[in-house]
Design an enzyme around this catalytic site. Structure first.
Site, short mmCIF file in Angstrom:
data_model
loop_
_atom_site.label_atom_id
_atom_site.label_comp_id
_atom_site.label_asym_id
_atom_site.label_seq_id
_atom_site.Cartn_x
_atom_site.Cartn_y
_atom_site.Cartn_z
N SER A 108 51.22 50.07 42.91
CA SER A 108 50.26 49.00 43.24
C SER A 108 49.15 48.96 42.19
O SER A 108 49.42 48.66 41.04
CB SER A 108 49.73 49.18 44.66
OG SER A 108 49.01 48.05 45.09
N ARG A 146 40.31 42.23 41.79
CA ARG A 146 41.49 42.34 42.65
C ARG A 146 41.10 42.87 44.03
O ARG A 146 41.55 42.35 45.06
CB ARG A 146 42.51 43.28 41.99
CG ARG A 146 43.86 43.42 42.70
CD ARG A 146 44.76 44.30 41.85
NE ARG A 146 46.10 44.45 42.39
CZ ARG A 146 46.49 45.43 43.17
NH1 ARG A 146 45.61 46.35 43.57
NH2 ARG A 146 47.75 45.50 43.60
N HIS A 173 50.13 43.31 49.90
CA HIS A 173 51.52 43.08 49.50
C HIS A 173 52.31 42.27 50.53
O HIS A 173 53.42 42.63 50.92
CB HIS A 173 52.21 44.41 49.18
CG HIS A 173 51.58 45.13 48.04
ND1 HIS A 173 51.66 44.67 46.74
CD2 HIS A 173 50.82 46.26 48.01
CE1 HIS A 173 50.98 45.50 45.96
NE2 HIS A 173 50.45 46.46 46.70
#
Length: 314
Positions: A94, A119, A204
């Site tokens: 990740s 992010r 995700h």
């Protein structure tokens, strides 16, 4: 020996991370100072002293974990003479994919810090707190097929998908809270242990699309170069040196599945890797490597003593 450097993801953070490296090596201190300057905050002070609640915030944990990974790599390359060019491949879980790219000189350290701060903020904003959830499915029956069946059952109530395929017996689902709660019950019926994760957002999964859009815009304005070692990506579980492919896959990664088990299997199989070194904080990826590739060497590089032993063993 064919070597792959691995870079950990969120969850490995801990108060005190990086402090021993900073005390021992000027190269580590320089990394932490550069990250602080890039972000305009005293991130290293937070890493060293806490509080843990603030460090665990996604927007802080992501650049902090990257900073420790890069400090490890800079120290390895400096005092110990082991640069990333010694590796056949790099891979990161990740956010660790950004650490891998920075370590391989594909993205500058300052740009990587700023990207990870954004992010983290974008992922947190994408779904209101409390409306998303993640759960880890654990046990001998916890494979991708079981997780997909549980996610499909949960999807009756909203988005629910497999987010992380970490290892045989450890798969993570993600999505809307009600959907994940239903999927947990289905997973238990199918023979898995299901543990809700203490996370601030459902990473995700398709609910992260606003974060993917934000990262696409930021990455379009970021210089990306061919890495000095091929990156085995989360989305494809295969290596690439192509900067434009990397740019696209970093966007896809925000909503896509982390195919870590497949990545490790490829590295230990077709990739021919016989030694794995986890650069940064914690030993999660080292443990996975030992389970997936029991014949390979696996080392966690957390402390000055770890780095010295690793360098001597090469």
């Amino acid at each position: 020996m064919s070597l792959a450097f691995l870079f950990p993801g969120q969850g490995s953070q801990a108060v005190g991370m990086g402090a021993e490296l900073a005390e021992a090596f000027a190269e580590a201190r320089a990394v932490f100072e550069e990250v602080d300057d890039a972000l305009g905050q005293k991130l290293f002070r937070l890493m060293r002293d806490g509080p843990v609640e603030e460090l665990t915030l996604t927007e802080n944990a992501q650049p902090a974990l990257m900073a420790v990974s890069l400090a490890v790599m800079r120290v390895l390359a400096g005092p110990f003479g082991v640069g990333v060019e010694k590796a056949a491949f790099v891979a990161g879980h990740s956010l660790g994919e950004y650490s891998a790219l920075a370590a391989a000189d594909a993205i500058s350290l300052a740009d990587t810090a700023r990207l990870l701060k954004l992010r983290g903020q974008a992922m947190q904003r994408a779904v209101p707190v409390g409306e998303g959830a993640m759960a880890s499915l654990i046990g001998p029956k916890s494979d991708v097929a079981l997780a997909e069946a549980a996610a499909a059952a949960g999807a009756e109530l909203g988005v629910c998908v497999v987010a992380n395929d970490n290892n045989a017996g450890n798969v993570v689902i993600s999505g809307a809270r009600a959907a994940v709660d239903l999927a947990i019950e289905k997973a238990k019926e199918l023979g898995a242990r299901a543990i809700p994760l203490n996370v601030s957002a459902p990473f995700h999964c398709p609910l992260m699309q606003p974060a993917a859009d934000a990262m696409a815009q930021a990455l379009a304005q970021t210089a990306i170069y061919a890495p000095r070692a091929p990156l085995v990506t989360n989305v494809t579980a295969r290596p690439t040196l192509d900067p434009e492919a990397i740019r696209r896959l970093l966007v896809d990664q925000v909503t896509g599945r982390v195919r870590w088990r497949e990545s490790m299997e490829w590295l230990a199989g077709e990739g021919g890797v016989t030694a794995f070194a986890e650069a940064g904080t914690g030993k999660v990826l080292t443990g996975i490597a030992k389970r997936i590739a029991p014949d390979a060497q696996a080392s966690a590089l957390n402390t000055p003593a770890d780095l010295e032993a690793f360098a001597k063993a090469l």
